[in-house]
Scaffold this motif. Structure first.
Motif, short mmCIF file in Angstrom:
data_model
loop_
_atom_site.label_atom_id
_atom_site.label_comp_id
_atom_site.label_asym_id
_atom_site.label_seq_id
_atom_site.Cartn_x
_atom_site.Cartn_y
_atom_site.Cartn_z
N HIS A 93 0.46 -1.70 0.36
CA HIS A 93 0.02 -0.34 0.22
C HIS A 93 0.80 0.94 0.13
CE1 HIS A 93 1.31 -0.83 4.25
NE2 HIS A 93 0.82 0.18 4.93
N LEU A 94 2.24 1.49 0.02
CA LEU A 94 3.15 2.25 0.05
C LEU A 94 3.59 2.49 -1.37
CD1 LEU A 94 4.93 1.70 3.37
CD2 LEU A 94 2.65 3.19 2.87
N SER A 95 3.76 4.11 -2.03
CA SER A 95 4.87 3.52 -2.77
C SER A 95 6.09 3.70 -2.50
CB SER A 95 5.08 5.09 -3.20
OG SER A 95 5.94 5.70 -2.31
N VAL A 96 7.09 3.54 -3.91
CA VAL A 96 8.47 3.02 -3.81
C VAL A 96 9.10 3.92 -2.78
CG1 VAL A 96 10.86 3.22 -5.28
CG2 VAL A 96 8.66 2.09 -6.03
N LEU A 97 9.17 5.07 -2.82
CA LEU A 97 10.06 6.17 -2.25
C LEU A 97 9.20 5.99 -0.52
CD1 LEU A 97 11.30 9.15 -1.49
CD2 LEU A 97 8.60 10.02 -2.16
N GLU A 98 7.90 6.31 -0.21
CA GLU A 98 7.36 5.43 0.95
C GLU A 98 8.47 4.30 1.69
OE1 GLU A 98 2.67 7.79 0.77
OE2 GLU A 98 3.03 5.67 0.35
N ASN A 99 8.56 3.60 1.00
CA ASN A 99 8.81 1.41 1.04
C ASN A 99 10.00 2.07 1.87
OD1 ASN A 99 7.73 -0.92 0.14
ND2 ASN A 99 6.90 0.02 -0.69
N ILE A 100 10.66 3.35 1.04
CA ILE A 100 12.68 3.37 1.57
C ILE A 100 12.69 3.99 2.79
CG2 ILE A 100 14.82 4.08 0.57
CD1 ILE A 100 13.24 3.34 -2.36
N THR A 101 12.01 5.06 2.71
CA THR A 101 12.07 5.53 3.70
C THR A 101 11.43 5.15 4.96
OG1 THR A 101 9.70 7.35 3.26
CG2 THR A 101 11.54 8.14 2.01
N PHE A 102 11.21 4.25 4.70
CA PHE A 102 10.06 3.62 6.27
C PHE A 102 10.84 3.33 7.11
CE2 PHE A 102 8.64 0.28 8.46
CZ PHE A 102 6.96 0.99 8.79
N PRO A 103 12.36 2.06 6.87
CA PRO A 103 12.83 2.21 7.72
C PRO A 103 13.55 4.32 9.07
CG PRO A 103 14.04 1.53 5.61
CD PRO A 103 12.82 2.19 6.10
N LEU A 104 13.91 4.88 8.37
CA LEU A 104 14.21 5.77 8.36
C LEU A 104 13.43 6.51 9.63
CD1 LEU A 104 15.98 7.53 5.54
CD2 LEU A 104 17.73 5.79 6.91
N ALA A 118 16.46 8.63 -0.06
CA ALA A 118 15.48 7.47 -0.10
C ALA A 118 16.20 8.29 -1.71
CB ALA A 118 14.06 7.77 -0.11
N LYS A 119 16.55 9.20 -2.25
CA LYS A 119 15.99 9.81 -3.41
C LYS A 119 17.71 9.66 -4.04
CE LYS A 119 11.88 12.89 -3.62
NZ LYS A 119 11.72 14.53 -3.71
N GLU A 120 18.57 10.00 -3.21
CA GLU A 120 19.71 9.69 -3.22
C GLU A 120 20.18 7.68 -3.59
OE1 GLU A 120 22.13 11.31 -0.13
OE2 GLU A 120 22.19 13.32 -0.48
N VAL A 121 19.42 7.39 -2.90
CA VAL A 121 19.80 6.01 -2.65
C VAL A 121 18.93 5.53 -3.92
CG1 VAL A 121 18.77 3.10 -1.81
CG2 VAL A 121 19.67 5.66 -0.67
N ALA A 122 17.91 5.76 -4.91
CA ALA A 122 16.61 5.40 -5.40
C ALA A 122 17.67 5.91 -6.85
CB ALA A 122 15.86 6.09 -5.45
N GLU A 123 18.54 6.92 -6.82
CA GLU A 123 19.24 7.98 -8.12
C GLU A 123 20.33 7.00 -7.96
OE1 GLU A 123 21.32 11.62 -9.74
OE2 GLU A 123 20.51 11.74 -8.33
N ILE A 124 20.97 5.78 -7.84
CA ILE A 124 22.11 5.39 -7.31
C ILE A 124 22.00 3.60 -8.14
CG2 ILE A 124 23.87 3.32 -6.10
CD1 ILE A 124 23.96 5.72 -3.86
#
Length: 353
Positions: free
Chosen positions: A89-100, A114-120
């Motif tokens: 139910h979460l977007s990709v951005l929300e999934n990556i930021t969730f643990p933080l 999260a955006k820095e990691v997504a770019e990598i």
């Protein structure tokens, strides 16, 4: 980053001991790969390091901290699962930021990380999508991104590529290796795929029935397997193992295959021959084989050979396949400098040097 050490670690489920007195070091900044057949204890070992399984006996340390009884959240490890474990139910951005955010981070900073990691990872264009709108490879990149964003001391990978098709497995394997080299994080990778283990590992650990059979650099395990289990498990296609007897320096298999052996003890033993050390079309060989099946794999071919003394597998360069066809009878021999000898009773390697 941190090294990880397991000392005399035991795991029992009831009366069943699935991990037995395990001593294992994960070197700082390296990838250690646990490989072995299903049920050998490799995933249980990883889950004990993560804190998802309690240790029955022994200790686990990360860096200089004993984490044997610590909760998973207090171990500073990140895990990538076989089934991705994304929140649908979460977007990709929300999934990556969730643990933080779960650790008390601020949303603007978490999204920036999260955006820095997504770019990598090359998934910047997917940040607004839900997992259900992603391919398997894209979902796996998101799962890896969620692990990376935490900047943990240790990465734990539990067969993360098992659900991907063959080409994507190769691509993601390269991606994981590139990312680990870039971040320098200590990593443990669990797989049953020995080719994956050979490709990824700085240190490869072969397990069987809850014990470590052999560990070391992949090239060492391939060139000097400690016993017939490792010899048959490492290598694709697997090593030919022939049971027979040595008399006056001549090995004769139970099915009648013969070859001279230098420095071999007299008596029963098992001879190991890598498929690439079977020479097809060798001039002057007195042994003949019928080519049963040819499997062309681009630059090489795998041949299934039928000898009067049994069957063998050979690997030849595709350019050497000119004029060779299924059903053809050809002379065969072996490269004697690369043969492997094992005890017929214990299966342990017999030194010949």
């Amino acid at each position: 980053m941190a090294s990880v050490a397991l000392r005399n670690v035991v795991k029992r489920f009831g009366k069943t001991e699935v991990v037995q007195n395990l001593d294992l070091n994960l070197n700082d900044g390296e990838i250690t790969v646990l490989v072995g057949p299903s049920g050998c204890g490799k995933t249980t070992t990883l889950r004990m390091i993560a804190g998802l399984e309690a240790v029955t006996d022994g200790t686990i340390t990360i860096g200089d901290i004993d984490v044997t009884t610590r909760e998973p959240k207090d171990r500073d490890v990140a895990m990538v699962f076989q089934n991705y474990a994304l929140y649908p139910h979460l977007s990709v951005l929300e999934n990556i930021t969730f643990p933080l955010l779960a650790r008390g981070g601020q949303k603007p900073q978490a999204q920036r990380q999260a955006k820095e990691v997504a770019e990598i990872l090359g998934i910047t264009g997917l940040l607004g999508r839900k997992p259900g709108a992603l391919s398997g490879g894209q979902q796996q990149r998101v799962a890896i991104g969620r692990a990376i964003v935490r900047n943990p001391r240790v990465f734990l990978f539990d067969e993360p590529l098992s659900n991907l098709d063959a080409k994507l497995r190769v691509d993601m394997r390269t991606e994981i290796l590139r990312l680990q080299r870039q971040f320098g994080t200590t990593a443990l990778y669990v797989t049953h795929d020995q080719e994956e283990a050979m490709t990824l590992s700085d240190t490869m650990v072969v397990m069987r029935e809850g014990k470590i059979v052999q560990q070391g650099k992949p090239s060492e395990l391939y060139s000097r397997p400690v016993d017939t289990f490792v010899a048959g498990f490492i290598g694709s296609p697997q090593m030919n193992l022939l049971h027979g007897t040595v008399v006056d320096g001549l090995f004769t298999s139970e099915a009648g295959f013969t070859t001279p052996l230098k420095n071999a003890p007299t008596g029963s033993l098992t001879l190991g021959i890598r498929p690439e050390d079977v020479v097809v079309g060798a001039e002057g060989s007195h042994q003949q084989a019928k080519i049963e099946i040819v499997e062309l794999l681009g630059p090489r071919a795998i041949l299934s050979l039928e000898l009067p003394s049994g069957r063998m597998t050979a690997v030849v360069d595709a350019v050497d396949m000119l004029g060779l066809t299924e059903g053809q009878v050809v002379p065969v021999s072996v490269r004697k400098e690369n043969l492997h000898l094992f005890s017929a009773e214990s299966g342990q390697r017999i030194p010949t040097e």
